[in-house]
Design an enzyme around this catalytic site. Structure first.
Site, PDB file in Angstrom:
ATOM      1  N   GLN A 116     -33.680   2.054  88.430  1.00  0.00           N
ATOM      2  CA  GLN A 116     -34.014   0.715  88.036  1.00  0.00           C
ATOM      3  C   GLN A 116     -34.032   0.333  86.766  1.00  0.00           C
ATOM      4  O   GLN A 116     -34.653  -0.669  86.243  1.00  0.00           O
ATOM      5  CB  GLN A 116     -35.617   0.807  88.634  1.00  0.00           C
ATOM      6  CG  GLN A 116     -35.786   0.974  90.140  1.00  0.00           C
ATOM      7  CD  GLN A 116     -36.973   0.777  90.626  1.00  0.00           C
ATOM      8  OE1 GLN A 116     -37.932   1.785  90.224  1.00  0.00           O
ATOM      9  NE2 GLN A 116     -38.013  -0.196  91.008  1.00  0.00           N
ATOM     10  N   HIS A 136     -30.902  -2.663  88.022  1.00  0.00           N
ATOM     11  CA  HIS A 136     -31.293  -4.071  87.337  1.00  0.00           C
ATOM     12  C   HIS A 136     -30.213  -4.123  86.152  1.00  0.00           C
ATOM     13  O   HIS A 136     -30.953  -4.717  85.276  1.00  0.00           O
ATOM     14  CB  HIS A 136     -32.810  -3.506  87.100  1.00  0.00           C
ATOM     15  CG  HIS A 136     -33.592  -3.488  88.272  1.00  0.00           C
ATOM     16  ND1 HIS A 136     -34.849  -2.803  88.464  1.00  0.00           N
ATOM     17  CD2 HIS A 136     -33.399  -4.027  89.767  1.00  0.00           C
ATOM     18  CE1 HIS A 136     -35.361  -3.007  89.670  1.00  0.00           C
ATOM     19  NE2 HIS A 136     -34.547  -3.704  90.437  1.00  0.00           N
ATOM     20  N   CYS A 175      -7.240 -14.294  81.656  1.00  0.00           N
ATOM     21  CA  CYS A 175      -8.663 -14.678  82.169  1.00  0.00           C
ATOM     22  C   CYS A 175      -9.536 -15.302  81.116  1.00  0.00           C
ATOM     23  O   CYS A 175      -9.765 -16.725  81.502  1.00  0.00           O
ATOM     24  CB  CYS A 175      -9.317 -13.326  82.571  1.00  0.00           C
ATOM     25  SG  CYS A 175     -10.972 -13.788  83.157  1.00  0.00           S
ATOM     26  N   GLY A 212     -40.799   8.778  88.345  1.00  0.00           N
ATOM     27  CA  GLY A 212     -41.459   7.796  87.463  1.00  0.00           C
ATOM     28  C   GLY A 212     -41.065   6.313  87.816  1.00  0.00           C
ATOM     29  O   GLY A 212     -40.926   5.563  87.091  1.00  0.00           O
TER      30      GLY A 212
END
Ligand code: ZN
Length: 397
Positions: A116, A136, A175, A212
């Site tokens: 995370q 994340h 692009c 954790g």
């Protein structure tokens, strides 16, 4: 909006006695040895020992980094200047937990690391991105909104913009899409590919260790929940009790580093020291019509050559005894006449988060520069020197 934990009972920190801890770690080590598909899920607690504060630790936490970011906000308090925090996350040195996980992944024991954290420390510590799902985002990673190409940067790409645009564009000439940071703010959807990767591994896992994490953020916390639902072994290492406390087969209450050091001892696997890894690519394009050649120098992800990595703050080139030329931004390229017979000296200057010294290399003359060349550089911050190798399997252990 409060993001911290509201229930005081859930903020309470617990510590196992040494006897309890030993028994739990003995059991965990045994399960990992017997495992077919071991995965790890990490949260902010795995990085607090590097000086990066977490989000939800209570006002009375034992952590040297002090209360969590959101706990301070909820209590309308500022961080004490006694808190042991690092000023610049880019300078954080991976913890023993990060390095233990790298070693378990290199040995094929750890099948996937789901995180995370967006501090980028798992990749910086040396984890192969193929075995990592960063739910994340990663503050060092930006992606093209059109072609989804990835670009790693040795600096924080977060411009604190709600639209995530970084102001840079895709390198691909066909692009040129706008680049966005990869960070996921509250309320935003998680990246589908990372989430799918994480859930696929949760479906296969027979042992899942959480390190954790308060496991209060969904859908991330649904990943370890899925392992428990499948009646496989979920082990949670966290100071506080989590919402999955009763779903875990073991809850270990101590610091992540204490867990990983104790575990590696029991597995009889040393935790390797951290070494900064870099990949440098040099391309030399000859233009016979103009009778000149263009040298281009760039960084690439050490584990995935497809991903460009901005590694250099500047590059100096000296041709013969001419005055040195300084290149200050990408693309780092220079044109040299094919008739030039002088030696070429190149000095790479890094961003220096870890006081990396410059790296020098040389060519006899332009005709001696290969069409394409790449090498790896390993930097030991304790020794203050680079080691160059062309063998990608020559890991810095
Ligand atoms: Zn693109």
């Amino acid at each position: 909006m409060a993001h911290g934990i509201s229930d005081p009972e859930c903020k309470k920190e617990y510590f196992d006695s040494q006897i309890e801890l030993n028994a739990k770690l003995d059991q965990l080590a045994q399960w990992i040895k017997e495992s077919q598909h071991f995965i790890v899920f990490t949260g902010a607690g795995v990085s607090t020992s590097t000086g990066i504060p977490d989000f939800r630790s209570a006002m009375d936490t034992v952590l040297p980094t002090g209360p969590g970011e959101w706990e301070l906000q909820d209590n309308k308090k500022f961080r004490s200047n006694k808190a042991k925090i690092i000023d610049d996350i880019q300078q954080a040195i991976p913890s023993p937990s990060h390095m233990a996980l790298v070693e378990l992944q290199r040995r094929g024991i750890l099948k996937c690391l789901i995180s995370q954290n967006c501090d980028g420390l798992h990749l910086r510590s040396g984890m192969n991105p193929a075995y990592v799902a960063e739910l994340h985002g990663n503050m060092n990673l930006e992606t093209c909104e059109k072609c989804h190409a990835k670009y790693l940067r040795d600096f924080d790409t977060d411009m604190n913009r709600s639209d995530h645009y970084t102001g840079r564009r895709c390198d691909k000439s066909d692009c040129r899409g706008q680049l966005k940071d990869s960070l996921i703010n509250f309320g935003e959807n998680l990246p589908e590919d990372e989430l799918n990767k994480a859930f696929n591994h949760a479906e296969k896992a027979d042992v899942c260790l959480v390190l954790g994490s308060s496991l209060t953020v969904t859908p991330a916390s649904d990943i370890p929940r899925q392992v428990a639902k499948r009646k496989k072994k979920l082990i949670i290492g966290n100071l506080q009790r989590t919402p999955l406390y009763n779903r875990a087969i073991i809850n270990i209450h101590t610091f992540s580093d204490t867990i990983m050091k104790g575990l590696m001892e029991r597995l009889n696997i040393p935790i390797p020291p951290w070494i900064l890894r870099r990949r440098v690519r040099i391309i030399c394009q000859n233009d016979p019509d103009m009778n000149k050649s263009k040298i281009n120098i760039e960084g690439r992800d050490p584990d995935n050559a497809e991903i460009p990595f901005t590694l250099f703050k500047s590059i100096q080139m000296t041709i013969g005894d001419r005055k040195k030329q300084e290149l200050n931004c990408e693309p780092f390229s220079i044109e040299i006449s094919n008739k030039n017979i002088h030696s070429i000296s190149i000095r790479l200057h890094f961003f220096g988060h870890y006081n990396e010294v410059p790296f020098d290399f040389h060519y006899i003359n332009i005709r001696n520069v290969p069409k394409e060349e790449q090498f790896y550089l390993f930097y030991n911050p304790l020794k203050g020197e680079w080691r160059k190798t062309i063998d990608e399997t020559d890991l810095p252990i």
